[in-house]
Design a protein around this motif. Structure first.
Motif, PDB file in Angstrom:
ATOM      1  N   MET A 159       0.844  -1.192   0.000  1.00 24.62           N
ATOM      2  CA  MET A 159       0.000   0.000   0.000  1.00 24.62           C
ATOM      3  C   MET A 159       0.882   1.245   0.000  1.00 24.62           C
ATOM      4  O   MET A 159       1.813   1.349   0.795  1.00 24.62           O
ATOM      5  CB  MET A 159      -0.916  -0.002   1.233  1.00 24.62           C
ATOM      6  N   ILE A 160       0.571   2.181  -0.880  1.00 25.36           N
ATOM      7  CA  ILE A 160       1.354   3.410  -0.983  1.00 25.36           C
ATOM      8  C   ILE A 160       0.827   4.437   0.012  1.00 25.36           C
ATOM      9  O   ILE A 160      -0.373   4.726   0.056  1.00 25.36           O
ATOM     10  CB  ILE A 160       1.289   3.970  -2.410  1.00 25.36           C
ATOM     11  N   ASP A 161       1.690   4.971   0.860  1.00 25.48           N
ATOM     12  CA  ASP A 161       1.283   5.986   1.816  1.00 25.48           C
ATOM     13  C   ASP A 161       0.854   7.255   1.093  1.00 25.48           C
ATOM     14  O   ASP A 161       1.264   7.529  -0.028  1.00 25.48           O
ATOM     15  CB  ASP A 161       2.441   6.314   2.773  1.00 25.48           C
ATOM     16  N   THR A 162       0.027   8.056   1.781  1.00 27.47           N
ATOM     17  CA  THR A 162      -0.435   9.295   1.167  1.00 27.47           C
ATOM     18  C   THR A 162       0.592  10.410   1.306  1.00 27.47           C
ATOM     19  O   THR A 162       0.653  11.301   0.476  1.00 27.47           O
ATOM     20  CB  THR A 162      -1.762   9.738   1.811  1.00 27.47           C
ATOM     21  N   GLU A 163       1.407  10.379   2.368  1.00 21.45           N
ATOM     22  CA  GLU A 163       2.394  11.430   2.573  1.00 21.45           C
ATOM     23  C   GLU A 163       3.657  11.123   1.781  1.00 21.45           C
ATOM     24  O   GLU A 163       4.182  10.008   1.839  1.00 21.45           O
ATOM     25  CB  GLU A 163       2.736  11.559   4.060  1.00 21.45           C
ATOM     26  N   PRO A 164       4.166  12.095   1.017  1.00 16.03           N
ATOM     27  CA  PRO A 164       5.378  11.836   0.223  1.00 16.03           C
ATOM     28  C   PRO A 164       6.618  11.686   1.096  1.00 16.03           C
ATOM     29  O   PRO A 164       6.774  12.394   2.097  1.00 16.03           O
ATOM     30  CB  PRO A 164       5.480  13.069  -0.676  1.00 16.03           C
ATOM     31  N   VAL A 165       7.486  10.775   0.709  1.00 19.29           N
ATOM     32  CA  VAL A 165       8.788  10.636   1.363  1.00 19.29           C
ATOM     33  C   VAL A 165       9.736  11.700   0.819  1.00 19.29           C
ATOM     34  O   VAL A 165      10.510  12.300   1.557  1.00 19.29           O
ATOM     35  CB  VAL A 165       9.371   9.231   1.105  1.00 19.29           C
ATOM     36  N   LEU A 166       9.663  11.923  -0.502  1.00 24.52           N
ATOM     37  CA  LEU A 166      10.488  12.940  -1.158  1.00 24.52           C
ATOM     38  C   LEU A 166       9.572  13.931  -1.858  1.00 24.52           C
ATOM     39  O   LEU A 166       8.682  13.535  -2.617  1.00 24.52           O
ATOM     40  CB  LEU A 166      11.418  12.290  -2.174  1.00 24.52           C
ATOM     41  N   ARG A 167       9.774  15.208  -1.591  1.00 29.58           N
ATOM     42  CA  ARG A 167       8.971  16.260  -2.226  1.00 29.58           C
ATOM     43  C   ARG A 167       9.911  17.290  -2.849  1.00 29.58           C
ATOM     44  O   ARG A 167      10.712  17.913  -2.156  1.00 29.58           O
ATOM     45  CB  ARG A 167       8.040  16.929  -1.215  1.00 29.58           C
ATOM     46  N   VAL A 168       9.805  17.457  -4.148  1.00 23.60           N
ATOM     47  CA  VAL A 168      10.623  18.417  -4.897  1.00 23.60           C
ATOM     48  C   VAL A 168       9.705  19.496  -5.433  1.00 23.60           C
ATOM     49  O   VAL A 168       8.664  19.195  -6.037  1.00 23.60           O
ATOM     50  CB  VAL A 168      11.375  17.720  -6.048  1.00 23.60           C
ATOM     51  N   ARG A 169      10.081  20.761  -5.237  1.00 26.73           N
ATOM     52  CA  ARG A 169       9.256  21.870  -5.684  1.00 26.73           C
ATOM     53  C   ARG A 169      10.097  22.921  -6.411  1.00 26.73           C
ATOM     54  O   ARG A 169      11.102  23.397  -5.880  1.00 26.73           O
ATOM     55  CB  ARG A 169       8.539  22.538  -4.497  1.00 26.73           C
ATOM     56  N   ASP A 170       9.662  23.241  -7.639  1.00 23.82           N
ATOM     57  CA  ASP A 170      10.254  24.335  -8.429  1.00 23.82           C
ATOM     58  C   ASP A 170      11.785  24.218  -8.518  1.00 23.82           C
ATOM     59  O   ASP A 170      12.502  25.225  -8.424  1.00 23.82           O
ATOM     60  CB  ASP A 170       9.864  25.695  -7.840  1.00 23.82           C
ATOM     61  N   LEU A 171      12.265  23.024  -8.730  1.00 21.96           N
ATOM     62  CA  LEU A 171      13.716  22.803  -8.826  1.00 21.96           C
ATOM     63  C   LEU A 171      14.244  23.379 -10.131  1.00 21.96           C
ATOM     64  O   LEU A 171      13.703  23.122 -11.211  1.00 21.96           O
ATOM     65  CB  LEU A 171      14.018  21.304  -8.758  1.00 21.96           C
ATOM     66  N   ALA A 172      15.294  24.169 -10.027  1.00 20.38           N
ATOM     67  CA  ALA A 172      15.941  24.744 -11.209  1.00 20.38           C
ATOM     68  C   ALA A 172      17.451  24.628 -11.056  1.00 20.38           C
ATOM     69  O   ALA A 172      17.986  24.804  -9.956  1.00 20.38           O
ATOM     70  CB  ALA A 172      15.542  26.201 -11.388  1.00 20.38           C
ATOM     71  N   VAL A 173      18.127  24.310 -12.162  1.00 22.49           N
ATOM     72  CA  VAL A 173      19.586  24.168 -12.155  1.00 22.49           C
ATOM     73  C   VAL A 173      20.153  24.930 -13.340  1.00 22.49           C
ATOM     74  O   VAL A 173      19.748  24.710 -14.489  1.00 22.49           O
ATOM     75  CB  VAL A 173      20.017  22.687 -12.251  1.00 22.49           C
ATOM     76  N   THR A 174      21.090  25.823 -13.070  1.00 23.89           N
ATOM     77  CA  THR A 174      21.804  26.526 -14.136  1.00 23.89           C
ATOM     78  C   THR A 174      23.294  26.307 -13.956  1.00 23.89           C
ATOM     79  O   THR A 174      23.786  26.145 -12.841  1.00 23.89           O
ATOM     80  CB  THR A 174      21.504  28.038 -14.120  1.00 23.89           C
ATOM     81  N   PHE A 175      24.010  26.281 -15.083  1.00 27.32           N
ATOM     82  CA  PHE A 175      25.458  26.124 -15.063  1.00 27.32           C
ATOM     83  C   PHE A 175      26.089  27.394 -15.616  1.00 27.32           C
ATOM     84  O   PHE A 175      25.761  27.829 -16.729  1.00 27.32           O
ATOM     85  CB  PHE A 175      25.877  24.923 -15.913  1.00 27.32           C
ATOM     86  N   ALA A 176      26.991  27.980 -14.831  1.00 25.18           N
ATOM     87  CA  ALA A 176      27.660  29.201 -15.249  1.00 25.18           C
ATOM     88  C   ALA A 176      28.799  28.872 -16.198  1.00 25.18           C
ATOM     89  O   ALA A 176      29.397  27.807 -16.144  1.00 25.18           O
ATOM     90  CB  ALA A 176      28.181  29.953 -14.029  1.00 25.18           C
ATOM     91  N   GLY A 177      29.088  29.800 -17.085  1.00 26.72           N
ATOM     92  CA  GLY A 177      30.171  29.646 -18.046  1.00 26.72           C
ATOM     93  C   GLY A 177      30.122  30.798 -19.027  1.00 26.72           C
ATOM     94  O   GLY A 177      29.557  31.860 -18.731  1.00 26.72           O
ATOM     95  N   GLU A 178      30.727  30.610 -20.200  1.00 25.14           N
ATOM     96  CA  GLU A 178      30.647  31.656 -21.214  1.00 25.14           C
ATOM     97  C   GLU A 178      29.183  31.952 -21.550  1.00 25.14           C
ATOM     98  O   GLU A 178      28.809  33.090 -21.793  1.00 25.14           O
ATOM     99  CB  GLU A 178      31.395  31.225 -22.478  1.00 25.14           C
ATOM    100  N   ARG A 179      28.373  30.905 -21.577  1.00 25.82           N
ATOM    101  CA  ARG A 179      26.935  31.061 -21.759  1.00 25.82           C
ATOM    102  C   ARG A 179      26.239  30.221 -20.706  1.00 25.82           C
ATOM    103  O   ARG A 179      26.540  29.038 -20.527  1.00 25.82           O
ATOM    104  CB  ARG A 179      26.510  30.615 -23.166  1.00 25.82           C
ATOM    105  N   THR A 180      25.317  30.819 -19.973  1.00 23.79           N
ATOM    106  CA  THR A 180      24.600  30.109 -18.922  1.00 23.79           C
ATOM    107  C   THR A 180      23.705  29.037 -19.528  1.00 23.79           C
ATOM    108  O   THR A 180      22.990  29.276 -20.505  1.00 23.79           O
ATOM    109  CB  THR A 180      23.742  31.088 -18.100  1.00 23.79           C
TER     110      THR A 180
END
Length: 326
Positions: A1-22
């Motif tokens: 049975m799958i629980d109703t409460e999440p074990v992992l919750r990710v919200r609005d995740l954003a990743v940028t890499f800096a360099g000559e061009r982001t």
């Protein structure tokens, strides 16, 4: 049975890499995973699947800027110190990396590599850790585990090495297991065995699994829910049954149409493909990034960004298929 409460919750995740061009590698990804559930993250190569998983684990290089929220249980991991992340990685949150030969140390026995995790996180003695390593090798389906525990990675087949990587990842019974392309480069029989191991772990241990893959056949066989990503963004999120029965985003429909089926392509014909190319991620687009490849696109698609909308079946599209459309 799958629980109703999440074990992992990710919200609005954003990743940028800096360099000559982001580079905007991930842009606005949100999802929940519950105990005993398998969430599949799918999309073409370069869509941000692996970067998302590495961001969750805090394994990205210093050049990466990560924003958003990553909550494991009640603990916020985004912005946590390296010491805090090391305490969590391998114990509560683990990952199965793509290539077992590069994940395993070639000069250490597989038993040594499993016991290292147990001795670090569970403070087991040498003998107790070894016995636990034998149990784990048996758990993931490796025959003669008492002999294999003293062997080196090069002495094992590709499928066995992948099982060892899984054994290392689940050694401390993590709450969440991220599996990044765990069946890549394996033949179909070995693939089935690896998937059965993951299914057994989530059933027996209640582990929540985030399965990263581009293989929709694997998704259909394994997943409870599916998150479709394109150019670093989430475009559709639904249960596996709903997604396969009624895909609503044009990109998802294109992915499903491109899956080879018996009798296709016709003799002398071509497999179905999505026209065009994945856009460069060096500019953060304020419109639908799939618009240049979409036969439904209009002016709104090229000037305004859609966001995932819906209750159970989320889709980020200005012109999605109606619900229930096969």
């Amino acid at each position: 049975m799958i629980d109703t409460e999440p074990v992992l919750r990710v919200r609005d995740l954003a990743v940028t890499f800096a360099g000559e061009r982001t580079v905007h590698a991930v842009d606005g990804v949100s999802f929940d995973v519950r105990a005993g559930e398998v969430l599949a993250v799918v999309g073409e190569s370069g869509c941000g699947k692996s970067v998302t998983s590495l961001a969750v684990l805090g394994l990205l290089p210093e050049a990466a800027k990560v924003t958003g929220s990553v909550r494991l249980g009640g603990r916020e991991l985004a912005g946590a110190s390296e010491a805090e992340l090391r305490a969590v990685r391998g114990s509560e949150l683990s990952m199965v990396f793509q290539e077992p030969m590069t994940s395993l140390n070639p000069v250490l026995t597989v038993g040594r590599q499993i016991t290292e995790v147990l001795r670090r996180h569970q403070k087991l003695g040498r003998r107790e850790a070894r016995e636990r390593a034998v149990e784990l090798l048996s758990l993931v389906g490796i025959p003669a585990p008492r002999r294999r525990v003293d062997e080196y990675p090069h002495q094992l087949s590709g499928g066995m090495r992948q099982r060892v990587v899984i054994a290392v990842a689940v050694a401390c019974d993590p709450a969440v297991l991220i599996a990044d392309e765990p069946t890549t480069a394996l033949d179909v029989t070995v693939q089935a065995g690896v998937l059965d191991v993951l299914d057994s772990l989530r059933t027996r241990l209640g582990t929540a699994v985030v399965l990263i893959t581009h293989d929709l056949g694997v998704v259909a066989h394994t997943a409870d829910r599916v998150l479709v990503m394109y150019a670093g963004r989430p475009v559709e999120h639904a249960t596996a049954d709903e997604l396969f029965a009624s895909p609503r985003h044009p990109y998802t429909r294109g992915l499903l149409a491109a899956v080879p089926r018996p009798g296709t392509p016709p003799e002398g014909g071509r497999l179905t493909e999505i026209p065009g190319m994945v856009p460069a991620l060096t500019e953060r687009a304020d419109h639908c990034t799939f618009a240049p490849r979409c036969d439904r696109a209009d002016e709104r698609c090229t000037t305004a960004r859609p966001h995932p909308e819906g209750e159970r079946h989320l889709v980020a599209c200005w012109h999605p298929e109606p619900e229930g459309t096969p």
